[in-house]
Design a protein around this motif. Structure first.
Motif, PDB file in Angstrom:
ATOM      1  N   GLU A  10       3.047  20.500   4.782  1.00  0.00           N
ATOM      2  CA  GLU A  10       2.813  19.578   5.896  1.00  0.00           C
ATOM      3  C   GLU A  10       3.045  18.149   5.412  1.00  0.00           C
ATOM      4  O   GLU A  10       2.743  17.819   4.273  1.00  0.00           O
ATOM      5  CB  GLU A  10       1.377  19.702   6.416  1.00  0.00           C
ATOM      6  CG  GLU A  10       1.032  21.050   7.008  1.00  0.00           C
ATOM      7  CD  GLU A  10      -0.394  21.077   7.538  1.00  0.00           C
ATOM      8  OE1 GLU A  10      -0.977  19.981   7.717  1.00  0.00           O
ATOM      9  OE2 GLU A  10      -0.922  22.173   7.757  1.00  0.00           O
ATOM     10  N   ARG A  11       3.545  17.307   6.284  1.00  0.00           N
ATOM     11  CA  ARG A  11       3.750  15.898   5.926  1.00  0.00           C
ATOM     12  C   ARG A  11       2.411  15.169   6.033  1.00  0.00           C
ATOM     13  O   ARG A  11       2.088  14.575   7.054  1.00  0.00           O
ATOM     14  CB  ARG A  11       4.793  15.260   6.844  1.00  0.00           C
ATOM     15  CG  ARG A  11       6.198  15.778   6.622  1.00  0.00           C
ATOM     16  CD  ARG A  11       7.222  14.982   7.411  1.00  0.00           C
ATOM     17  NE  ARG A  11       8.570  15.499   7.236  1.00  0.00           N
ATOM     18  CZ  ARG A  11       9.360  15.222   6.203  1.00  0.00           C
ATOM     19  NH1 ARG A  11       8.924  14.418   5.241  1.00  0.00           N
ATOM     20  NH2 ARG A  11      10.571  15.735   6.143  1.00  0.00           N
ATOM     21  N   ASN A  12       1.666  15.227   4.956  1.00  0.00           N
ATOM     22  CA  ASN A  12       0.323  14.649   4.923  1.00  0.00           C
ATOM     23  C   ASN A  12       0.198  13.801   3.669  1.00  0.00           C
ATOM     24  O   ASN A  12       0.304  14.314   2.548  1.00  0.00           O
ATOM     25  CB  ASN A  12      -0.714  15.774   4.933  1.00  0.00           C
ATOM     26  CG  ASN A  12      -2.130  15.261   4.972  1.00  0.00           C
ATOM     27  OD1 ASN A  12      -2.594  14.648   4.006  1.00  0.00           O
ATOM     28  ND2 ASN A  12      -2.826  15.511   6.069  1.00  0.00           N
ATOM     29  N   ALA A  13      -0.025  12.489   3.858  1.00  0.00           N
ATOM     30  CA  ALA A  13      -0.051  11.572   2.718  1.00  0.00           C
ATOM     31  C   ALA A  13      -1.150  11.925   1.722  1.00  0.00           C
ATOM     32  O   ALA A  13      -0.941  11.848   0.506  1.00  0.00           O
ATOM     33  CB  ALA A  13      -0.223  10.135   3.210  1.00  0.00           C
ATOM     34  N   LYS A  35      -3.053   2.899  -6.220  1.00  0.00           N
ATOM     35  CA  LYS A  35      -3.174   2.442  -4.839  1.00  0.00           C
ATOM     36  C   LYS A  35      -1.917   1.757  -4.314  1.00  0.00           C
ATOM     37  O   LYS A  35      -1.678   1.680  -3.115  1.00  0.00           O
ATOM     38  CB  LYS A  35      -4.368   1.481  -4.744  1.00  0.00           C
ATOM     39  CG  LYS A  35      -4.742   1.098  -3.316  1.00  0.00           C
ATOM     40  CD  LYS A  35      -5.994   0.240  -3.319  1.00  0.00           C
ATOM     41  CE  LYS A  35      -6.413  -0.169  -1.926  1.00  0.00           C
ATOM     42  NZ  LYS A  35      -7.622  -1.002  -1.906  1.00  0.00           N
ATOM     43  N   TYR A  36      -1.081   1.219  -5.224  1.00  0.00           N
ATOM     44  CA  TYR A  36       0.053   0.422  -4.787  1.00  0.00           C
ATOM     45  C   TYR A  36       1.347   0.903  -5.421  1.00  0.00           C
ATOM     46  O   TYR A  36       1.355   1.536  -6.463  1.00  0.00           O
ATOM     47  CB  TYR A  36      -0.143  -1.048  -5.161  1.00  0.00           C
ATOM     48  CG  TYR A  36      -1.343  -1.686  -4.516  1.00  0.00           C
ATOM     49  CD1 TYR A  36      -1.275  -2.141  -3.204  1.00  0.00           C
ATOM     50  CD2 TYR A  36      -2.534  -1.818  -5.212  1.00  0.00           C
ATOM     51  CE1 TYR A  36      -2.392  -2.718  -2.602  1.00  0.00           C
ATOM     52  CE2 TYR A  36      -3.655  -2.391  -4.620  1.00  0.00           C
ATOM     53  CZ  TYR A  36      -3.562  -2.847  -3.321  1.00  0.00           C
ATOM     54  OH  TYR A  36      -4.663  -3.404  -2.734  1.00  0.00           O
ATOM     55  N   TYR A  37       2.460   0.560  -4.767  1.00  0.00           N
ATOM     56  CA  TYR A  37       3.754   0.674  -5.446  1.00  0.00           C
ATOM     57  C   TYR A  37       4.405  -0.691  -5.390  1.00  0.00           C
ATOM     58  O   TYR A  37       3.972  -1.583  -4.652  1.00  0.00           O
ATOM     59  CB  TYR A  37       4.644   1.770  -4.832  1.00  0.00           C
ATOM     60  CG  TYR A  37       5.306   1.423  -3.518  1.00  0.00           C
ATOM     61  CD1 TYR A  37       6.625   0.979  -3.490  1.00  0.00           C
ATOM     62  CD2 TYR A  37       4.640   1.563  -2.307  1.00  0.00           C
ATOM     63  CE1 TYR A  37       7.255   0.686  -2.288  1.00  0.00           C
ATOM     64  CE2 TYR A  37       5.256   1.282  -1.109  1.00  0.00           C
ATOM     65  CZ  TYR A  37       6.575   0.843  -1.100  1.00  0.00           C
ATOM     66  OH  TYR A  37       7.189   0.550   0.086  1.00  0.00           O
ATOM     67  N   TYR A  38       5.470  -0.878  -6.170  1.00  0.00           N
ATOM     68  CA  TYR A  38       6.012  -2.217  -6.360  1.00  0.00           C
ATOM     69  C   TYR A  38       7.476  -2.280  -6.003  1.00  0.00           C
ATOM     70  O   TYR A  38       8.288  -1.478  -6.456  1.00  0.00           O
ATOM     71  CB  TYR A  38       5.777  -2.686  -7.808  1.00  0.00           C
ATOM     72  CG  TYR A  38       4.314  -2.919  -8.007  1.00  0.00           C
ATOM     73  CD1 TYR A  38       3.764  -4.169  -7.791  1.00  0.00           C
ATOM     74  CD2 TYR A  38       3.462  -1.873  -8.276  1.00  0.00           C
ATOM     75  CE1 TYR A  38       2.398  -4.380  -7.894  1.00  0.00           C
ATOM     76  CE2 TYR A  38       2.098  -2.065  -8.381  1.00  0.00           C
ATOM     77  CZ  TYR A  38       1.579  -3.320  -8.186  1.00  0.00           C
ATOM     78  OH  TYR A  38       0.237  -3.505  -8.267  1.00  0.00           O
ATOM     79  N   PRO A  92       0.829  -1.217   0.000  1.00  0.00           N
ATOM     80  CA  PRO A  92       0.000   0.000   0.000  1.00  0.00           C
ATOM     81  C   PRO A  92       0.857   1.258   0.000  1.00  0.00           C
ATOM     82  O   PRO A  92       1.860   1.341   0.709  1.00  0.00           O
ATOM     83  CB  PRO A  92      -0.804  -0.122   1.305  1.00  0.00           C
ATOM     84  CG  PRO A  92      -0.776  -1.576   1.632  1.00  0.00           C
ATOM     85  CD  PRO A  92       0.548  -2.090   1.142  1.00  0.00           C
ATOM     86  N   ARG A  93       0.463   2.234  -0.789  1.00  0.00           N
ATOM     87  CA  ARG A  93       1.202   3.495  -0.839  1.00  0.00           C
ATOM     88  C   ARG A  93       1.002   4.274   0.464  1.00  0.00           C
ATOM     89  O   ARG A  93      -0.104   4.349   0.994  1.00  0.00           O
ATOM     90  CB  ARG A  93       0.724   4.341  -2.010  1.00  0.00           C
ATOM     91  CG  ARG A  93       1.142   3.817  -3.370  1.00  0.00           C
ATOM     92  CD  ARG A  93       0.881   4.881  -4.429  1.00  0.00           C
ATOM     93  NE  ARG A  93       1.178   4.405  -5.765  1.00  0.00           N
ATOM     94  CZ  ARG A  93       2.393   4.331  -6.285  1.00  0.00           C
ATOM     95  NH1 ARG A  93       3.430   4.703  -5.547  1.00  0.00           N
ATOM     96  NH2 ARG A  93       2.581   3.898  -7.513  1.00  0.00           N
TER      97      ARG A  93
END
Length: 251
Positions: free
Chosen positions: A123-126, A245-248, A80-81
């Motif tokens: 701000e560090r906000n995903a 949604k994902y990274y690899y 999950p990212r």
């Protein structure tokens, strides 16, 4: 075709659920789609008889199973990212590492620098980082798609007026062509190599002349892009990696 909305196939001791999508549109051909989320769908023309449907599914059962296996293999490396430095993101077919800079007093920006995606946030906000990246991809997609469409139009001799171009996030399509001639492309497609982008655009340009997937459509596509199947296979193989949604992990 009967009233059933799905079929259950069995291969290698595994049961595979196949969703049936009836279509009444003239010229529709029976097509089997295996999606990166592991769903399997079959576009079924309304005049298809049960025996023909069953025969087609039986012939393609092994292929469906293999596609599902391939997608599962890719998902084993999916995480999950969380939108932090070190994640990989695709752009024009190449993998770029994300670098996040926390700069409370600077403007928020996204830029490509020395092969990295550099994001500056206050701000560090995903969620904020995700939104900034989505806006960047959308803007880049608008430029890239328009440039590629303009470059490909001379090969589409049947198109007399440049079509309207629209961007829209779609779950199961890279593009489509409306009855009115508007071409809609998925902004996530900008993550794919240019030849794959060209394949999708040419595919939709062919629909301006041939409005279904009949033999005349495929003949037209082969005329303007003889190796379209290779580009389609490459795009299909990268589809899951280009989801937001994902990274690899490449290890």
């Amino acid at each position: 075709m009967g009233d059933k909305e799905h079929r259950i196939l069995t291969y290698g001791g595994e049961q595979i659920r196949v969703e049936l999508l009836p279509r009444a549109r003239p010229g529709t051909t029976l097509r089997i789609k295996v999606h990166p989320d592991l769903t399997v769908q079959v576009v079924v023309p309304e005049d298809t008889i049960e025996t023909d449907l069953d025969r087609a599914l039986k012939q393609k059962t092994r292929w469906i199973w293999q596609k599902l296996r391939d997608f599962r293999a890719v998902q084993e490396h999916a995480m999950p990212r969380v939108y932090v430095s070190g994640e990989s993101h695709f752009y024009l077919g190449r993998r770029h590492l994300l670098k996040v800079h926390h700069q409370p007093d600077a403007p928020e920006t996204v830029r490509m620098l020395r092969g990295r995606l550099e994001v500056s946030v206050q701000e560090r906000n995903a969620l904020r980082i995700q939104k900034l990246l989505e806006l960047w991809y959308f803007a880049r997609a608008q430029d890239v798609f328009r440039n590629r469409l303009d470059a490909l139009l001379p090969s589409a001799l049947w198109v007399t007026t440049p079509p309207a171009l629209k961007l829209q996030v779609m779950q199961t399509q890279w593009g489509n062509c409306s009855p009115g001639g508007t071409i809609t492309l998925n902004p996530h497609l900008v993550k794919a190599p240019r030849d794959c982008i060209d394949y999708v655009i040419l595919h939709e340009l062919c629909h301006l002349k041939e409005h279904n997937h009949g033999p005349a459509f495929w003949a037209l596509l082969a005329r303007v892009m003889p190796d379209w199947e290779r580009h389609k296979a490459k795009l299909d193989g990268m589809a899951e990696m280009m989801l937001q949604k994902y990274y690899y992990n490449c290890r």
